[in-house]
Scaffold this active site. Structure first.
Site, short mmCIF file in Angstrom:
data_model
loop_
_atom_site.label_atom_id
_atom_site.label_comp_id
_atom_site.label_asym_id
_atom_site.label_seq_id
_atom_site.Cartn_x
_atom_site.Cartn_y
_atom_site.Cartn_z
CB CYS A 57 -0.90 0.02 1.22
SG CYS A 57 -2.17 -1.25 1.22
CD GLU A 59 -2.60 3.84 2.95
OE1 GLU A 59 -2.14 3.18 1.99
OE2 GLU A 59 -3.79 3.79 3.29
CB CYS A 98 -6.46 -1.65 3.57
SG CYS A 98 -4.72 -2.02 3.91
CB CYS A 101 -2.77 0.84 5.94
SG CYS A 101 -1.80 0.45 4.48
#
Ligand SMILES: [Zn+2]
Length: 141
Positions: A57, A59, A98, A101
Site C-alpha cells: 500500500c 501508506e 485498509c 495499514c
C-alpha cells in the site's frame, strides 16, 4: 472527528501530486502522504504486483520513506485514489486506509491522525477510532 486544517489540505495535495505523477493503470493507483510531528512530509505510491498478495500500500511506502530518513512521529497520514481511465468519476479522492495499514499506522504512532472520506467530505480522525480494541502484546489498562 475534526475538520481539516490548511496543513491537512496541503497533505491531500501532496498525496494527489504523487499519484498524478506516477499513476499507472493496475500498478500505481493510490498515493499517500505522511506529515510527521517535525513538519516534514513524505509521499509514496502503491506498488501493485502480478501476485496480489505481494502488493504494498501507498501508506506503507510513505511511512517507509520517513523511517528510512530516520524520521518518526506521525502527525497525520492520508491516502488518495486515482481513477482508472474508464471510470466516469475522474477525480482523485481520499480513501480510507485498509485494515493492514490501520494496524501499521497504529504500531508506529498511536497518536496519529488519519484523513478519511465522509458524507460531508474528508475529515481527520485518530487512528484509535479506526482500529478499536486492537491486538496488543501489552496489557491494556
Ligand atoms: Zn493498506
Amino acid at each position: 472527528m475534526s475538520a481539516l486544517s490548511d496543513a491537512d489540505r496541503l497533505l491531500i495535495e501532496a498525496a494527489s501530486d504523487a499519484i498524478r505523477k506516477r499513476y499507472r493503470y493496475d500498478w500505481q493507483e493510490v498515493g499517500a502522504a505522511i506529515r510527521l510531528r517535525s513538519g516534514k512530509i513524505f509521499t509514496g505510491v502503491s506498488l501493485d504486483a502480478y501476485l496480489g498478495r505481494m502488493a504494498v500500500c501507498a501508506e506503507a511506502v510513505a511511512l517507509g520513506q520517513a523511517v528510512t530518513e530516520g524520521e518518526m512521529g506521525i502527525d497525520t497520514i492520508v491516502a488518495v485514489r486515482h481513477p482508472a481511465p474508464d471510470e466516469k468519476n475522474r477525480e482523485i479522492v481520499v480513501v480510507s486506509p485498509c485494515g493492514a495499514c490501520r494496524e501499521l499506522i497504529w504500531d508506529y504512532d498511536r497518536r496519529a491522525k488519519v484523513i478519511v472520506p465522509g458524507p460531508q467530505g474528508p475529515h481527520s480522525v485518530g487512528i484509535g477510532e479506526l482500529i478499536p480494541n486492537k491486538y496488543s502484546r501489552e496489557r491494556v489498562t
